[in-house]
Write an enzyme that holds these catalytic residues in place. Structure first.
Site, PDB file in Angstrom:
ATOM      1  N   TYR A 278      -5.393   2.192  -8.114  1.00  0.00           N
ATOM      2  CA  TYR A 278      -5.063   1.420  -6.917  1.00  0.00           C
ATOM      3  C   TYR A 278      -4.282   2.297  -5.947  1.00  0.00           C
ATOM      4  O   TYR A 278      -3.101   2.562  -6.142  1.00  0.00           O
ATOM      5  CB  TYR A 278      -4.231   0.196  -7.312  1.00  0.00           C
ATOM      6  CG  TYR A 278      -4.264  -0.933  -6.325  1.00  0.00           C
ATOM      7  CD1 TYR A 278      -4.117  -0.705  -4.958  1.00  0.00           C
ATOM      8  CD2 TYR A 278      -4.433  -2.241  -6.743  1.00  0.00           C
ATOM      9  CE1 TYR A 278      -4.141  -1.733  -4.055  1.00  0.00           C
ATOM     10  CE2 TYR A 278      -4.461  -3.291  -5.846  1.00  0.00           C
ATOM     11  CZ  TYR A 278      -4.303  -3.024  -4.494  1.00  0.00           C
ATOM     12  OH  TYR A 278      -4.323  -4.058  -3.599  1.00  0.00           O
ATOM     13  N   TYR A 316     -12.066   2.923   1.979  1.00  0.00           N
ATOM     14  CA  TYR A 316     -13.289   2.150   1.716  1.00  0.00           C
ATOM     15  C   TYR A 316     -13.100   0.688   2.072  1.00  0.00           C
ATOM     16  O   TYR A 316     -13.767   0.137   2.968  1.00  0.00           O
ATOM     17  CB  TYR A 316     -13.669   2.353   0.252  1.00  0.00           C
ATOM     18  CG  TYR A 316     -14.402   1.242  -0.473  1.00  0.00           C
ATOM     19  CD1 TYR A 316     -15.662   0.810  -0.051  1.00  0.00           C
ATOM     20  CD2 TYR A 316     -13.846   0.656  -1.604  1.00  0.00           C
ATOM     21  CE1 TYR A 316     -16.334  -0.197  -0.749  1.00  0.00           C
ATOM     22  CE2 TYR A 316     -14.500  -0.333  -2.305  1.00  0.00           C
ATOM     23  CZ  TYR A 316     -15.748  -0.769  -1.876  1.00  0.00           C
ATOM     24  OH  TYR A 316     -16.398  -1.759  -2.554  1.00  0.00           O
TER      25      TYR A 316
END
Ligand SMILES: [Zn+2]
Lengths: 364, 119
Positions: A278, A316
Site C-alpha cells: 500500500y 494507478y
C-alpha cells in the site's frame, strides 16, 4: 489451507460519475464473470464503505442471502484481513463462494477531506485534534522526516518513489496517470508542499474505483477457467490509532504481520517474486519494503524486488481504501506472463494503524 | 472527574500531568482508566518535568500561517503530539522544553520550544 482466488476484476476507475453501488456491482459481476461462477452461487460477502450494514446492504442489492459475511473496518488493510477470514470460513464449511469487494466514488463525489475526520469521544479528539494534524498525511510526513533524518537522505531521494510509480503506470492503460508522461524528481520537489517533507506528488491519488476478488476451495478451483491463485499465508498486526502512540515511527506493524504470514506459508522474502504494498505516500514504499524483509533498514529505496507493478496508489488508482486493488493486481501478476509464482500483498490502514499481509501462489 | 478532565483542569495552572503507575513504575499519556503496562487501575497523576526531545515534526502548509506539528518524547518516556513554537530551524532529536498557549475558557495547551533559547 486449501482456498484459492479464482476471479478478480476492477470496476470503472478514475472519475466515473457513478454511484458506489453501481461501481460495486461492476466489480462483483466482473470478478464473477472472470471466475466463471454465477452470481446466485455467492454465499459469502466481505465489503465495507457502503453503509452501516455494508455487507448486508450489498447482499440486498445483489439479491443474495449469504451464510457468511464480514464488514470489519480497519482502513485499507481490511481487504487482506477479509482474505484470511474468508479462507477460514471456506475451510470451516461456513460458505463456499466468497466475494470480497470495495468501491468508492470519492473523486466524483468530492468527499475526500484533507484534514480527515476526527471522531468525537476518542482520545485523538481530545489530545491531538487541538494541534490540527492533517489526517493521515501529517503522520506519514513525520515518519518521512524521521526516516530522512535517520538515514541521511533527502526529499529528492524519496521523490524517486513517485517517479518510479509513474513510470510503471505508463505501462498500465487503466492507470489514472497513463499517458501523462514521465515524472521527474524536480516535478515532485516543485509540487505544492502539504506537510513537510511531503508535497502533493508524494501523496496517493484521489480517484473513484474499486475491485473484487472471488474465493472458493482449491478443490473446486481446479474445475474453474482461471489458474487458481492459492492463499498460502496471512498475518495481521494492529498497532495504534493515535499519532503519539507508536514509540518508534520507523517500526510499523508491517514486520509482525509479514512474519506471521511467512510463518504460515513456510516461506521467506527470498521466495517471493512480486510485492504489492500500500503506497499511500512515497515514504510507505521504502519503509514497507524494509519491514517486509525485502531490504535492510534504510535501504528500501534500493530494493530490487518487483513491486506495485500497476503503478500503485501513487499513479494507478486510489479510491480511499486501496487494499482490494492490491489483491487484484497480485492475481493479475500471478496469472500473467511475468513468470511470477508467488506474490506478497501488504495492506495498511489509517496512519500505519492496521497491517495485513497475504501470501499468494500459483503452480506453474 | 475523568482522567481526561483532571488532565485538562491542571492546564489552568500550567501543569502538564502524566499518569504514573506505582505498580510498574511507568508513565503513560494520554490519561486513561487503565495502565497499559500492567492492566492495573491505581494510577496517579504526576507533573512532568517539561523537558524532552523532538522525535519528529512536520510543517503543515495547508493553513494561512504554516504551523509545526511535532512528536515530542518527554524525559519521563511518553510521546506527545504537540506544536513546536519559536523554532526557525526544527530538526529531529533537538531538545525542547514546555511552554503554554492560552485557550478560551482558561485552559492551556502544552506546546514546546527550544530548550536552549535563553528564555
Ligand atoms: Zn502498571
Amino acid at each position: 489451507m486449501s482456498v484459492a482466488i479464482v476471479g478478480a476484476a476492477e470496476c470503472d476507475l478514475g472519475q466515473t460519475g457513478k454511484s458506489v453501488l453501481e461501481l460495486q456491482t461492476q466489480a462483483v459481476t466482473r470478478a464473477l464473470a472472470d471466475a466463471g461462477i454465477p452470481l446466485s452461487e455467492v454465499d459469502g460477502i466481505a465489503t465495507n464503505g457502503i453503509s452501516r450494514f455494508s455487507a448486508t446492504q450489498l447482499a440486498d442489492y445483489l439479491g443474495l442471502q449469504p451464510s457468511w459475511s464480514d464488514s470489519s473496518f480497519a482502513g485499507g488493510a481490511v481487504f487482506e484481513m477479509y482474505v484470511a477470514r474468508a479462507a477460514q470460513a471456506i475451510d470451516a464449511g461456513q460458505c463456499r463462494t466468497v466475494v470480497i469487494s470495495f468501491a468508492s466514488n470519492q473523486r466524483s463525489a468530492r468527499s475526500r477531506k484533507l484534514a480527515g475526520v476526527v471522531e468525537e469521544g476518542t482520545p485523538e479528539a481530545a489530545f491531538e485534534a487541538p494541534y490540527q494534524p492533517l489526517y493521515p498525511i501529517s503522520y506519514y510526513a513525520m515518519t518521512a522526516q524521521r526516516y530522512l533524518h535517520t538515514y541521511g537522505l533527502t526529499r529528492a531521494d524519496l521523490a524517486s518513489v513517485a517517479v518510479a510509480a509513474r513510470a510503471r503506470a505508463q505501462l498500465n492503460p487503466a492507470a489514472w496517470t497513463y499517458g501523462k508522461g514521465p515524472l521527474t524528481v524536480d516535478d515532485v520537489l516543485a509540487a505544492p508542499m502539504i506537510s513537510t517533507p511531503l508535497g502533493a506528488l508524494d501523496c496517493c491519488l484521489v480517484t473513484d474505483g474499486g475491485g473484487a476478488i472471488v474465493l472458493t476451495s482449491a478443490a473446486r478451483a481446479r474445475h474453474l477457467p482461471q489458474t487458481p491463485v492459492k492463499v498460502l499465508g496471512y498475518g495481521e498486526a494492529l498497532t495504534h490509532t493515535g499519532m503519539a502512540t507508536a514509540p518508534d515511527l520507523l517500526h510499523t506493524g508491517a514486520g509482525a504481520a509479514a512474519a506471521r504470514a511467512f510463518s504460515q506459508a513456510a516461506l521467506g522474502p527470498a521466495d517471493i517474486d512480486v510485492v504489492q504494498l500500500y503506497d499511500s505516500f512515497t515514504i510507505s514504499v521504502p519503509l514497507g519494503l524494509e519491514a517486509l524483509g525485502f531490504a535492510k533498514p534504510g535501504e528500501g529505496l534500493h530494493a530490487t524486488i518487483p513491486h506495485n507493478t500497476g503503478g500503485g496508489g501513487l499513479a494507478y488508482c486510489h479510491p480511499g481504501q486501496f487494499g482490494v486493488l492490491l489483491l487484484v493486481e497480485a492475481v493479475r501478476q500471478l496469472r500473467g506472463d511475468s513468470g511470477a509464482r508467488t506474490a506478497l500483498v501488504h495492506g495498511t490502514g489509517g496512519i500505519f494503524s492496521s497491517h495485513a499481509t497475504v501470501i499468494l501462489g500459483v503452480d506453474r | 472527574m475523568t482522567p481526561e478532565e483532571t488532565w485538562w483542569e491542571a492546564t489552568r495552572d500550567q501543569l502538564l500531568l502524566l499518569q504514573f503507575c506505582p505498580a510498574c513504575r511507568r508513565y503513560q499519556h494520554y490519561p486513561r482508566f487503565v495502565c497499559t503496562g500492567c492492566g492495573g487501575h491505581d494510577l496517579e497523576f504526576r507533573a512532568a518535568a517539561g523537558t524532552g526531545v523532538i522525535g519528529s515534526f512536520t510543517v503543515v502548509h495547508r493553513a494561512e500561517t504554516p504551523y509545526i506539528l511535532g512528536r515530542v518524547r518527554l524525559t519521563e518516556g511518553p510521546v506527545l503530539l504537540t506544536h513546536l513554537v519559536d523554532l526557525p530551524d526544527p530538526h529531529c532529536d533537538l531538545p525542547v522544553r514546555l511552554a503554554w498557549r492560552a485557550q478560551p475558557g482558561g485552559r492551556h495547551l502544552p506546546v514546546f520550544r527550544s530548550a536552549d533559547d535563553g528564555l
